[in-house]
Scaffold this active site. Structure first.
Site, PDB file in Angstrom:
ATOM      1  N   GLY A 129       0.802  -1.226   0.000  1.00  0.00           N
ATOM      2  CA  GLY A 129       0.000   0.000   0.000  1.00  0.00           C
ATOM      3  C   GLY A 129       0.832   1.271   0.000  1.00  0.00           C
ATOM      4  O   GLY A 129       0.361   2.325   0.427  1.00  0.00           O
ATOM      5  N   ASP A 179       1.216  -0.353 -14.215  1.00  0.00           N
ATOM      6  CA  ASP A 179       1.833  -1.158 -13.156  1.00  0.00           C
ATOM      7  C   ASP A 179       2.070  -2.600 -13.597  1.00  0.00           C
ATOM      8  O   ASP A 179       3.144  -3.169 -13.377  1.00  0.00           O
ATOM      9  CB  ASP A 179       0.952  -1.144 -11.899  1.00  0.00           C
ATOM     10  CG  ASP A 179       0.615   0.267 -11.461  1.00  0.00           C
ATOM     11  OD1 ASP A 179       1.287   1.207 -11.924  1.00  0.00           O
ATOM     12  OD2 ASP A 179      -0.328   0.430 -10.667  1.00  0.00           O
TER      13      ASP A 179
HETATM   14  C1  GLA Z   1      -2.133   3.675 -10.128  1.00  0.00           C
HETATM   15  C2  GLA Z   1      -2.738   2.884 -11.292  1.00  0.00           C
HETATM   16  C3  GLA Z   1      -1.966   3.141 -12.581  1.00  0.00           C
HETATM   17  C4  GLA Z   1      -1.795   4.629 -12.852  1.00  0.00           C
HETATM   18  C5  GLA Z   1      -1.270   5.343 -11.596  1.00  0.00           C
HETATM   19  C6  GLA Z   1      -1.220   6.836 -11.779  1.00  0.00           C
HETATM   20  O1  GLA Z   1      -0.856   3.197  -9.846  1.00  0.00           O
HETATM   21  O2  GLA Z   1      -2.719   1.521 -11.009  1.00  0.00           O
HETATM   22  O3  GLA Z   1      -2.604   2.507 -13.658  1.00  0.00           O
HETATM   23  O4  GLA Z   1      -2.988   5.192 -13.298  1.00  0.00           O
HETATM   24  O5  GLA Z   1      -2.061   5.058 -10.462  1.00  0.00           O
HETATM   25  O6  GLA Z   1      -0.262   7.189 -12.717  1.00  0.00           O
END
Ligand code: GLA
Length: 395
Positions: A129, A179
């Protein structure tokens, strides 16, 4: 430094497996967390992101069994869960660590993995987190394990997209693709410039030993209603609609400024404009940063990082006082003290900052950040430095 941390995590995971299941594991997989250098809240707008995998990861040790279920111990949660290998079991109401695991198993089976019963231990040193994609590293690690146990290869891009679906359907978070992409496709010594519309990555070498990536965890996570991320996303979609395009990526900064009034109305004030101004401007900054990094123009890289932070704080409104304090402290240390640039990283509302710093000053900078943060905020920050690491792999 990180090799040691990795080895420790690996040894601990193997040891725990023997402790829980009585034999050595047959299969070991790992998938990293990530830090985003720049390009925030652009992925769901089809824009550009520039993340790298970090030297912190989720490791899973596993062996197939003759049973028809999976028994999985999460060392981070200190809990065991049993999973039926039926992809049609609906996602649980309440999102927990098991949701990510269940989702990655279920979608892997749907994609053709012939998953046998198995025992597994999950162990991660990605701060949970903390905005470093601990959940993507978990999903991608489980999917990688499913490929191994299920005798299939999804392909890295397909695997990332599948894990994004896990997040959407099982964790109920409408995230973009950044991500999961970087956790699946990351490469040691490279940052990844990803065009989120074409989904084509460009791997850019990040090997200058005199520059390090310093991650500072504010150790705060604000209680949010959960509506913040979808609100940002919806605002961008509405802005794109008013410009007659599917994705904000397709609006240029000039067009946006020339037709600003399309986004200003009595109901929203200038909120939609501010959101779009961030998203469109962030694409420009991200491309500039990637080009500058290629030629070692650190001054430009730093300036873009600070501009990104200011925009996320003022226009996108996803920062918080603790994170702003960390960026401000870094900015005050400045280039002469070894700080090239600093900004919030990840979804926001707490979590971590990413700073590029001179390697020979990294310890001193970390010390000042922690000391000043304590003085200003009264809380302890934690720091670690990392180099671009390898994406998901079988060990
Ligand atoms: C989170 C989401 C990503 C992206 C970021 C902001 O990490 O999982 O897909 O949108 O926020 O850049």
């Amino acid at each position: 430094m990180s090799d040691r941390l990795f080895e420790e995590l690996l040894e601990e995971t193997k040891r725990l497996f023997v402790e829980k299941f009585g034999t050595a594991p047959q299969t070991l997989v790992a998938a990293p967390g990530r830090v985003n250098l720049i390009g925030e809240h652009t992925d769901y707008n089809g824009g550009y992101v520039f993340p790298m995998a970090i030297e912190r990861c989720t490791i899973i040790a596993a062996s197939p069994t003759t049973s028809s279920t999976a028994t999985i111990f999460s060392n981070n949660m200190g809990a065991v869960a049993e999973f039926v290998l039926d992809p049609d079991v609906p996602p649980a109401e309440k999102v927990e660590w098991t949701s990510y695991v269940q989702g990655a198993i279920a979608l892997s089976i749907k994609k053709g993995a012939k998953v046998p019963g198995f025992n597994a231990v999950i162990n991660s040193n990605v701060p949970l987190g903390g905005g470093l994609s601990s959940s993507a590293s978990l999903e991608v690690a489980v999917a990688t394990l499913m490929e191994e146990l299920g005798g299939v290869s999804f392909g890295k891009v397909e695997k990332a997209l599948m894990c994004q679906q896990v997040e959407h359907v099982y964790a109920k978070m409408a995230c973009g693709i950044m991500d999961q992409f970087i956790s699946a496709l990351g490469e040691k010594d490279y940052a990844m410039l990803l065009d989120c519309r074409s989904q084509k990555p460009e791997m850019i070498p990040f090997v200058d030993p005199s520059v390090s990536v310093l991650i500072t965890n504010s150790n705060v996570k604000h209680e949010l209603t959960g509506s913040e991320y979808p609100e940002r996303r919806a605002s961008c979609e509405e802005a794109a609609r008013r410009f007659g395009v599917a994705l904000l990526r397709d609006v240029s900064l000039d067009e946006l400024l020339a037709s600003k009034d399309k986004l200003i109305d009595a109901e929203n004030g200038d909120r939609l404009f501010k959101r779009a101004f961030h998203a469109v401007g962030e694409d420009v900054r991200t491309l500039k940063t990637a080009e500058a990094l290629k030629i070692g123009d650190w001054e430009t890289v730093g300036a873009q990082m600070y501009a990104s932070h200011d925009s996320l704080r003022d226009d996108y409104e996803v920062s918080c006082p603790e994170i702003d304090a960390l960026v401000d402290i870094a900015r005050n240390i400045g280039m002469s003290g070894g700080v090239i640039g600093s900004r919030i990283t990840g979804g926001g509302f707490g979590g971590c900052t990413v700073s590029l710093v001179k390697t020979d000053k990294v310890d001193e900078i970390a010390r000042i950040l922690k000391e000043e943060y304590k003085k200003r905020i009264g809380k302890d920050a934690t720091t670690f430095s990392t180099r671009p690491a390898q994406g998901a792999r079988v060990l």
